[in-house]
Design a protein around this motif. Structure first.
Motif, PDB file in Angstrom:
ATOM      1  N   SER A 244       0.811  -1.214   0.000  1.00  0.00           N
ATOM      2  CA  SER A 244       0.000   0.000   0.000  1.00  0.00           C
ATOM      3  C   SER A 244       0.843   1.262   0.000  1.00  0.00           C
ATOM      4  CB  SER A 244      -0.930   0.019   1.217  1.00  0.00           C
ATOM      5  OG  SER A 244      -1.776   1.156   1.162  1.00  0.00           O
ATOM      6  N   TYR A 245       0.313   2.273  -0.690  1.00  0.00           N
ATOM      7  CA  TYR A 245       0.847   3.631  -0.619  1.00  0.00           C
ATOM      8  C   TYR A 245       0.012   4.456   0.366  1.00  0.00           C
ATOM      9  CZ  TYR A 245       3.996   3.432  -4.738  1.00  0.00           C
ATOM     10  OH  TYR A 245       5.024   3.181  -5.614  1.00  0.00           O
ATOM     11  N   GLY A 246      -0.897   3.782   1.076  1.00  0.00           N
ATOM     12  CA  GLY A 246      -1.814   4.496   1.961  1.00  0.00           C
ATOM     13  C   GLY A 246      -1.582   4.226   3.440  1.00  0.00           C
ATOM     14  N   TYR A 247      -0.843   3.131   3.795  1.00  0.00           N
ATOM     15  CA  TYR A 247      -0.457   2.935   5.200  1.00  0.00           C
ATOM     16  C   TYR A 247       1.054   3.039   5.276  1.00  0.00           C
ATOM     17  CZ  TYR A 247       0.215  -2.165   4.138  1.00  0.00           C
ATOM     18  OH  TYR A 247       0.609  -3.378   3.624  1.00  0.00           O
ATOM     19  N   ASP A 248       1.520   3.480   6.456  1.00  0.00           N
ATOM     20  CA  ASP A 248       2.921   3.914   6.501  1.00  0.00           C
ATOM     21  C   ASP A 248       3.885   2.939   7.178  1.00  0.00           C
ATOM     22  OD1 ASP A 248       4.972   5.619   5.914  1.00  0.00           O
ATOM     23  OD2 ASP A 248       4.745   6.843   7.707  1.00  0.00           O
ATOM     24  N   SER A 249       5.070   2.887   6.610  1.00  0.00           N
ATOM     25  CA  SER A 249       6.250   2.274   7.223  1.00  0.00           C
ATOM     26  C   SER A 249       6.046   0.864   7.763  1.00  0.00           C
ATOM     27  CB  SER A 249       6.783   3.171   8.350  1.00  0.00           C
ATOM     28  OG  SER A 249       7.212   4.380   7.804  1.00  0.00           O
ATOM     29  N   VAL A 250       5.550  -0.015   6.904  1.00  0.00           N
ATOM     30  CA  VAL A 250       5.460  -1.437   7.256  1.00  0.00           C
ATOM     31  C   VAL A 250       6.274  -2.213   6.236  1.00  0.00           C
ATOM     32  CG1 VAL A 250       3.920  -3.401   7.615  1.00  0.00           C
ATOM     33  CG2 VAL A 250       3.136  -1.100   8.184  1.00  0.00           C
ATOM     34  N   LYS A 251       7.119  -3.107   6.722  1.00  0.00           N
ATOM     35  CA  LYS A 251       7.929  -3.952   5.823  1.00  0.00           C
ATOM     36  C   LYS A 251       8.268  -5.220   6.581  1.00  0.00           C
ATOM     37  CE  LYS A 251      10.511  -0.139   5.340  1.00  0.00           C
ATOM     38  NZ  LYS A 251      11.586   0.830   5.134  1.00  0.00           N
ATOM     39  N   ARG A 252       7.325  -6.165   6.600  1.00  0.00           N
ATOM     40  CA  ARG A 252       7.473  -7.321   7.486  1.00  0.00           C
ATOM     41  C   ARG A 252       7.011  -8.612   6.809  1.00  0.00           C
ATOM     42  NH1 ARG A 252       2.151  -5.780  11.140  1.00  0.00           N
ATOM     43  NH2 ARG A 252       0.635  -6.569   9.635  1.00  0.00           N
ATOM     44  N   PHE A 253       7.483  -9.725   7.346  1.00  0.00           N
ATOM     45  CA  PHE A 253       6.853 -11.004   7.010  1.00  0.00           C
ATOM     46  C   PHE A 253       6.802 -11.917   8.224  1.00  0.00           C
ATOM     47  CE2 PHE A 253      11.222 -11.854   5.037  1.00  0.00           C
ATOM     48  CZ  PHE A 253      11.659 -12.781   5.965  1.00  0.00           C
ATOM     49  N   GLN A 254       5.858 -12.863   8.161  1.00  0.00           N
ATOM     50  CA  GLN A 254       5.692 -13.857   9.216  1.00  0.00           C
ATOM     51  C   GLN A 254       5.532 -15.232   8.570  1.00  0.00           C
ATOM     52  OE1 GLN A 254       2.986 -12.329  12.625  1.00  0.00           O
ATOM     53  NE2 GLN A 254       2.188 -11.369  10.780  1.00  0.00           N
ATOM     54  N   ALA A 255       6.141 -16.226   9.197  1.00  0.00           N
ATOM     55  CA  ALA A 255       6.011 -17.606   8.713  1.00  0.00           C
ATOM     56  C   ALA A 255       5.458 -18.453   9.857  1.00  0.00           C
ATOM     57  CB  ALA A 255       7.375 -18.136   8.274  1.00  0.00           C
ATOM     58  N   PHE A 256       4.368 -19.167   9.591  1.00  0.00           N
ATOM     59  CA  PHE A 256       3.701 -19.969  10.610  1.00  0.00           C
ATOM     60  C   PHE A 256       3.930 -21.449  10.314  1.00  0.00           C
ATOM     61  CE2 PHE A 256       1.406 -16.016   9.950  1.00  0.00           C
ATOM     62  CZ  PHE A 256       1.283 -15.512  11.252  1.00  0.00           C
ATOM     63  N   GLY A 257       4.485 -22.151  11.291  1.00  0.00           N
ATOM     64  CA  GLY A 257       4.751 -23.575  11.120  1.00  0.00           C
ATOM     65  C   GLY A 257       4.052 -24.407  12.184  1.00  0.00           C
TER      66      GLY A 257
END
Length: 340
Positions: A244-257
Protein backbone atom coordinates in the motif's frame (compact mmCIF):
# COMPACT_ATOMS: atom_id res chain seq x y z
CA UNK A 1 47.94 -8.92 -3.62
CA UNK A 2 44.80 -6.77 -3.60
CA UNK A 3 41.73 -8.41 -5.06
CA UNK A 4 40.72 -7.22 -8.53
CA UNK A 5 37.88 -4.70 -8.40
CA UNK A 6 35.53 -4.39 -11.34
CA UNK A 7 34.44 -0.93 -12.48
CA UNK A 8 30.77 0.03 -12.09
CA UNK A 9 28.70 2.77 -13.71
CA UNK A 10 25.49 4.02 -12.08
CA UNK A 11 22.68 5.07 -14.41
CA UNK A 12 20.40 7.48 -12.57
CA UNK A 13 21.42 9.59 -9.57
CA UNK A 14 18.22 9.80 -7.55
CA UNK A 15 17.92 9.55 -3.77
CA UNK A 16 18.33 5.75 -3.69
CA UNK A 17 21.53 5.86 -5.76
CA UNK A 18 23.09 8.74 -3.83
CA UNK A 19 22.05 7.71 -0.31
CA UNK A 20 22.27 3.89 -0.47
CA UNK A 21 24.32 2.70 -3.43
CA UNK A 22 27.18 5.19 -3.66
CA UNK A 23 27.98 4.88 0.09
CA UNK A 24 28.08 1.07 -0.33
CA UNK A 25 30.99 1.04 -2.79
CA UNK A 26 33.72 1.75 -0.17
CA UNK A 27 32.51 -1.41 1.62
CA UNK A 28 32.86 -3.51 -1.55
CA UNK A 29 35.77 -5.92 -1.96
CA UNK A 30 35.34 -6.68 -5.66
CA UNK A 31 33.67 -3.54 -7.02
CA UNK A 32 34.46 0.15 -7.41
CA UNK A 33 32.40 3.05 -8.72
CA UNK A 34 34.06 4.53 -11.81
CA UNK A 35 31.33 6.23 -13.90
CA UNK A 36 28.03 8.11 -13.63
CA UNK A 37 25.14 8.57 -16.05
CA UNK A 38 22.78 11.43 -15.30
CA UNK A 39 20.52 13.99 -16.95
CA UNK A 40 21.92 16.62 -14.59
CA UNK A 41 25.53 17.56 -15.44
CA UNK A 42 25.89 19.74 -12.31
CA UNK A 43 24.78 16.92 -10.02
CA UNK A 44 26.98 14.36 -11.81
CA UNK A 45 30.03 16.65 -11.61
CA UNK A 46 29.47 17.29 -7.90
CA UNK A 47 29.07 13.57 -7.11
CA UNK A 48 32.08 12.67 -9.28
CA UNK A 49 34.22 15.20 -7.38
CA UNK A 50 32.99 13.94 -4.00
CA UNK A 51 33.92 10.36 -4.97
CA UNK A 52 37.19 11.09 -6.79
CA UNK A 53 35.83 9.92 -10.14
CA UNK A 54 37.38 10.93 -13.45
CA UNK A 55 35.21 13.74 -14.93
CA UNK A 56 35.67 12.02 -18.32
CA UNK A 57 33.57 9.15 -16.94
CA UNK A 58 30.41 11.25 -16.72
CA UNK A 59 27.74 10.46 -19.31
CA UNK A 60 24.23 11.69 -20.05
CA UNK A 61 21.28 9.85 -21.58
CA UNK A 62 22.12 11.08 -25.09
CA UNK A 63 25.78 9.95 -25.19
CA UNK A 64 25.26 6.87 -22.94
CA UNK A 65 26.13 4.44 -25.77
CA UNK A 66 29.69 5.84 -25.87
CA UNK A 67 30.28 3.94 -22.63
CA UNK A 68 31.15 0.99 -24.91
CA UNK A 69 34.51 2.68 -25.56
CA UNK A 70 35.34 2.93 -21.85
CA UNK A 71 37.36 -0.10 -20.69
CA UNK A 72 37.16 1.08 -17.06
CA UNK A 73 33.44 0.19 -16.97
CA UNK A 74 32.70 -3.53 -16.59
CA UNK A 75 29.18 -3.43 -15.10
CA UNK A 76 26.30 -0.99 -15.46
CA UNK A 77 23.71 -0.60 -12.69
CA UNK A 78 20.34 0.70 -13.93
CA UNK A 79 18.65 2.78 -11.21
CA UNK A 80 15.95 4.47 -13.30
CA UNK A 81 12.13 4.52 -13.20
CA UNK A 82 10.73 1.03 -13.88
CA UNK A 83 9.65 1.50 -17.51
CA UNK A 84 13.19 2.59 -18.49
CA UNK A 85 14.95 -0.53 -17.16
CA UNK A 86 14.47 -2.45 -20.42
CA UNK A 87 15.81 0.25 -22.76
CA UNK A 88 18.95 0.91 -20.70
CA UNK A 89 19.63 -2.76 -19.96
CA UNK A 90 19.49 -3.53 -23.69
CA UNK A 91 21.71 -0.55 -24.54
CA UNK A 92 24.19 -1.53 -21.81
CA UNK A 93 24.39 -5.09 -23.14
CA UNK A 94 24.86 -3.79 -26.68
CA UNK A 95 27.71 -1.64 -25.32
CA UNK A 96 29.36 -4.88 -24.18
CA UNK A 97 28.77 -4.39 -20.45
CA UNK A 98 27.30 -6.65 -17.75
CA UNK A 99 24.09 -5.36 -16.16
CA UNK A 100 22.41 -5.02 -12.78
CA UNK A 101 18.84 -3.72 -13.01
CA UNK A 102 16.72 -2.47 -10.16
CA UNK A 103 13.46 -4.26 -9.44
CA UNK A 104 10.81 -4.57 -10.64
CA UNK A 105 12.80 -5.77 -13.63
CA UNK A 106 10.45 -4.08 -16.12
CA UNK A 107 6.80 -3.16 -16.60
CA UNK A 108 5.89 -6.10 -18.86
CA UNK A 109 6.89 -9.74 -19.28
CA UNK A 110 7.79 -9.00 -22.91
CA UNK A 111 10.30 -6.32 -21.83
CA UNK A 112 11.81 -8.71 -19.26
CA UNK A 113 12.35 -11.28 -22.00
CA UNK A 114 13.94 -8.67 -24.29
CA UNK A 115 16.40 -7.80 -21.48
CA UNK A 116 17.31 -11.47 -20.98
CA UNK A 117 17.71 -12.00 -24.74
CA UNK A 118 19.90 -8.89 -25.20
CA UNK A 119 22.28 -9.95 -22.42
CA UNK A 120 22.43 -13.54 -23.70
CA UNK A 121 23.15 -12.32 -27.23
CA UNK A 122 25.97 -10.09 -25.94
CA UNK A 123 27.20 -12.92 -23.67
CA UNK A 124 26.89 -10.63 -20.63
CA UNK A 125 25.55 -11.28 -17.12
CA UNK A 126 22.19 -9.89 -16.08
CA UNK A 127 21.25 -9.64 -12.42
CA UNK A 128 18.17 -8.13 -10.77
CA UNK A 129 18.80 -6.16 -7.58
CA UNK A 130 16.87 -8.25 -5.06
CA UNK A 131 18.88 -6.89 -2.15
CA UNK A 132 16.90 -8.83 0.50
CA UNK A 133 18.27 -12.09 -0.94
CA UNK A 134 21.78 -10.91 0.05
CA UNK A 135 20.78 -9.56 3.48
CA UNK A 136 21.82 -11.63 6.57
CA UNK A 137 18.46 -11.56 8.45
CA UNK A 138 16.54 -12.71 5.37
CA UNK A 139 19.13 -15.41 4.71
CA UNK A 140 18.87 -16.55 8.35
CA UNK A 141 15.05 -16.69 8.03
CA UNK A 142 15.33 -18.95 4.97
CA UNK A 143 17.80 -21.19 6.84
CA UNK A 144 15.58 -21.44 9.97
CA UNK A 145 12.47 -22.35 7.95
CA UNK A 146 14.38 -24.86 5.82
CA UNK A 147 15.93 -26.52 8.89
CA UNK A 148 12.48 -27.13 10.39
CA UNK A 149 12.93 -24.74 13.33
CA UNK A 150 9.21 -23.82 13.19
CA UNK A 151 8.14 -27.31 12.10
CA UNK A 152 6.30 -27.84 8.84
CA UNK A 153 5.64 -24.52 7.10
CA UNK A 154 1.89 -23.95 6.69
CA UNK A 155 1.22 -20.26 6.10
CA UNK A 156 2.95 -16.95 5.39
CA UNK A 157 2.04 -13.28 5.50
CA UNK A 158 3.90 -10.22 4.25
CA UNK A 159 3.00 -6.54 4.23
CA UNK A 160 4.83 -3.60 2.68
CA UNK A 161 3.50 -0.07 2.93
CA UNK A 162 4.66 3.52 2.77
CA UNK A 163 3.01 6.84 2.06
CA UNK A 164 3.40 8.00 -1.53
CA UNK A 165 4.59 11.62 -1.67
CA UNK A 166 4.54 12.75 -5.33
CA UNK A 167 5.65 16.24 -4.33
CA UNK A 168 9.09 14.77 -3.60
CA UNK A 169 11.40 14.12 -6.59
CA UNK A 170 11.98 10.45 -5.70
CA UNK A 171 8.22 9.81 -5.69
CA UNK A 172 7.04 12.02 -8.54
CA UNK A 173 7.58 9.31 -11.19
CA UNK A 174 5.97 6.67 -8.94
CA UNK A 175 2.57 8.35 -9.38
CA UNK A 176 3.02 8.26 -13.18
CA UNK A 177 1.70 4.99 -14.67
CA UNK A 178 3.81 5.31 -17.82
CA UNK A 179 7.05 5.49 -15.84
CA UNK A 180 6.16 3.25 -12.89
CA UNK A 181 4.07 0.60 -14.66
CA UNK A 182 1.81 0.37 -11.61
CA UNK A 183 1.47 1.56 -8.03
CA UNK A 184 2.30 0.02 -4.67
CA UNK A 185 2.42 -3.53 -6.05
CA UNK A 186 5.22 -2.80 -8.56
CA UNK A 187 7.16 -0.63 -6.10
CA UNK A 188 6.97 -2.42 -2.75
CA UNK A 189 4.56 -5.34 -3.20
CA UNK A 190 7.39 -6.99 -5.14
CA UNK A 191 9.22 -7.40 -1.78
CA UNK A 192 6.26 -9.32 -0.31
CA UNK A 193 5.90 -11.44 -3.45
CA UNK A 194 9.60 -12.26 -3.75
CA UNK A 195 9.86 -13.08 -0.03
CA UNK A 196 7.03 -15.62 -0.29
CA UNK A 197 8.95 -17.35 -3.07
CA UNK A 198 12.35 -17.44 -1.33
CA UNK A 199 10.89 -18.43 2.05
CA UNK A 200 8.99 -21.40 0.57
CA UNK A 201 11.54 -22.22 -2.14
CA UNK A 202 8.50 -22.75 -4.37
CA UNK A 203 6.68 -21.05 -7.23
CA UNK A 204 2.98 -20.16 -6.76
CA UNK A 205 0.39 -22.05 -8.81
CA UNK A 206 -2.66 -19.88 -8.10
CA UNK A 207 -3.19 -16.20 -7.27
CA UNK A 208 -6.19 -14.26 -5.92
CA UNK A 209 -6.26 -10.50 -5.41
CA UNK A 210 -8.24 -7.38 -4.49
CA UNK A 211 -7.35 -3.74 -5.10
CA UNK A 212 -8.55 -0.41 -3.79
CA UNK A 213 -7.60 3.20 -4.48
CA UNK A 214 -9.17 6.20 -2.78
CA UNK A 215 -11.16 7.78 -5.66
CA UNK A 216 -10.82 11.23 -4.04
CA UNK A 217 -7.03 11.08 -3.68
CA UNK A 218 -5.23 12.66 -6.68
CA UNK A 219 -2.13 10.54 -5.94
CA UNK A 220 -4.00 7.49 -7.20
CA UNK A 221 -5.40 8.89 -10.41
CA UNK A 222 -3.06 6.66 -12.44
CA UNK A 223 -1.57 4.08 -10.03
CA UNK A 224 -3.17 1.81 -7.44
CA UNK A 225 -3.05 2.53 -3.72
CA UNK A 226 -3.57 -0.83 -1.96
CA UNK A 227 -3.37 -4.44 -3.15
CA UNK A 228 -4.17 -7.56 -1.14
CA UNK A 229 -3.12 -10.83 -2.76
CA UNK A 230 -3.04 -14.51 -1.86
CA UNK A 231 -0.76 -17.20 -3.23
CA UNK A 232 -1.18 -20.98 -3.28
CA UNK A 233 2.01 -23.06 -3.47
CA UNK A 234 2.31 -26.68 -4.70
CA UNK A 235 3.13 -28.02 -1.21
CA UNK A 236 -0.13 -26.63 0.14
CA UNK A 237 1.47 -23.58 1.80
CA UNK A 238 -0.75 -20.50 1.47
CA UNK A 239 0.33 -16.85 1.69
CA UNK A 240 -1.50 -13.57 2.28
CA UNK A 241 0.27 -10.37 1.23
CA UNK A 242 -0.43 -6.68 0.94
CA UNK A 243 1.16 -3.56 -0.46
CA UNK A 244 0.00 0.00 0.00
CA UNK A 245 0.85 3.63 -0.62
CA UNK A 246 -1.81 4.50 1.96
CA UNK A 247 -0.46 2.94 5.20
CA UNK A 248 2.92 3.91 6.50
CA UNK A 249 6.25 2.27 7.22
CA UNK A 250 5.46 -1.44 7.26
CA UNK A 251 7.93 -3.95 5.82
CA UNK A 252 7.47 -7.32 7.49
CA UNK A 253 6.85 -11.00 7.01
CA UNK A 254 5.69 -13.86 9.22
CA UNK A 255 6.01 -17.61 8.71
CA UNK A 256 3.70 -19.97 10.61
CA UNK A 257 4.75 -23.57 11.12
CA UNK A 258 3.47 -26.63 13.00
CA UNK A 259 5.90 -25.94 15.87
CA UNK A 260 6.15 -22.16 15.94
CA UNK A 261 6.24 -18.78 14.21
CA UNK A 262 9.05 -16.73 12.65
CA UNK A 263 8.64 -12.95 12.45
CA UNK A 264 11.01 -10.59 10.62
CA UNK A 265 9.94 -7.00 11.28
CA UNK A 266 11.34 -4.90 9.78
CA UNK A 267 12.23 -7.38 7.03
CA UNK A 268 13.45 -5.16 4.19
CA UNK A 269 14.72 -2.01 5.88
CA UNK A 270 17.91 -0.40 4.60
CA UNK A 271 19.61 -0.46 8.00
CA UNK A 272 17.86 -2.46 10.73
CA UNK A 273 16.08 -5.79 11.08
CA UNK A 274 14.52 -7.69 13.95
CA UNK A 275 14.10 -11.47 13.83
CA UNK A 276 11.99 -13.30 16.39
CA UNK A 277 10.94 -16.90 16.92
CA UNK A 278 7.86 -17.85 18.91
CA UNK A 279 8.21 -21.48 19.96
CA UNK A 280 6.63 -23.75 22.57
CA UNK A 281 9.17 -22.60 25.19
CA UNK A 282 8.57 -18.88 24.55
CA UNK A 283 9.89 -15.98 22.46
CA UNK A 284 13.47 -15.88 21.20
CA UNK A 285 15.19 -12.94 19.53
CA UNK A 286 17.58 -14.31 16.94
CA UNK A 287 20.90 -12.47 16.93
CA UNK A 288 22.27 -11.75 13.45
CA UNK A 289 24.98 -9.25 12.56
CA UNK A 290 23.77 -6.32 10.42
CA UNK A 291 25.86 -6.02 7.26
CA UNK A 292 25.91 -3.73 4.23
CA UNK A 293 23.70 -5.85 1.98
CA UNK A 294 24.00 -3.33 -0.86
CA UNK A 295 27.76 -4.00 -0.92
CA UNK A 296 27.11 -7.76 -0.70
CA UNK A 297 24.71 -7.61 -3.64
CA UNK A 298 27.07 -5.49 -5.77
CA UNK A 299 30.04 -7.74 -5.00
CA UNK A 300 27.98 -10.82 -5.86
CA UNK A 301 27.62 -9.69 -9.47
CA UNK A 302 31.30 -8.73 -9.68
CA UNK A 303 32.20 -12.19 -8.39
CA UNK A 304 29.90 -13.81 -10.96
CA UNK A 305 31.61 -11.84 -13.74
CA UNK A 306 35.12 -12.63 -12.46
CA UNK A 307 34.36 -16.34 -11.99
CA UNK A 308 31.88 -16.70 -14.89
CA UNK A 309 29.02 -17.84 -12.65
CA UNK A 310 25.26 -17.28 -13.00
CA UNK A 311 23.97 -14.68 -10.52
CA UNK A 312 21.73 -15.89 -7.70
CA UNK A 313 19.01 -13.44 -8.86
CA UNK A 314 19.28 -13.51 -12.69
CA UNK A 315 16.90 -11.99 -15.23
CA UNK A 316 14.70 -15.07 -15.05
CA UNK A 317 14.01 -14.33 -11.36
CA UNK A 318 12.85 -10.81 -12.24
CA UNK A 319 10.70 -12.06 -15.11
CA UNK A 320 8.88 -14.50 -12.80
CA UNK A 321 7.90 -11.74 -10.38
CA UNK A 322 6.66 -9.49 -13.20
CA UNK A 323 4.62 -12.42 -14.55
CA UNK A 324 3.06 -12.99 -11.12
CA UNK A 325 2.38 -9.26 -10.65
CA UNK A 326 0.53 -9.18 -13.97
CA UNK A 327 -1.49 -12.18 -12.70
CA UNK A 328 -2.26 -10.26 -9.47
CA UNK A 329 -3.62 -7.33 -11.49
CA UNK A 330 -5.61 -9.77 -13.64
CA UNK A 331 -7.06 -11.60 -10.61
CA UNK A 332 -8.08 -8.30 -9.00
CA UNK A 333 -9.69 -7.11 -12.24
CA UNK A 334 -11.59 -10.35 -12.84
CA UNK A 335 -12.52 -10.92 -9.20
CA UNK A 336 -11.52 -14.58 -9.38
CA UNK A 337 -8.36 -16.70 -8.89
CA UNK A 338 -5.83 -16.95 -11.71
CA UNK A 339 -3.78 -20.10 -12.33
CA UNK A 340 -0.09 -19.38 -13.05
Amino acid sequence: MAEKKLGWALVGLGKFATEQLIPAFPNCKKSKLVALVSGSPEKAQRIAAENNLNPKNIYNYQNFDLIKDNPEVDIIYIVLPNSLHAEYTIRAAQAGKHVMSEKPMATSVADCQKMIDACQKANKKLMIAYRAQYEPFNLKSIELIKSGKIGKLRFLTSDHGRLLKPEQPEDKWRADKELAGGGSLMDIGVYSLNAMRYLTGEEPVEISAMMHSDPNDPRFKEVEETVAFSLRFPSGVLANCSSSYGYDSVKRFQAFGSKGTLILDPATDYYEHNLELKLEDGKHEVQVKEEDHFAAEIDHLSECVLENKTPKTPGEEGLRDVKYMMAIYEAAKQGKPVKV
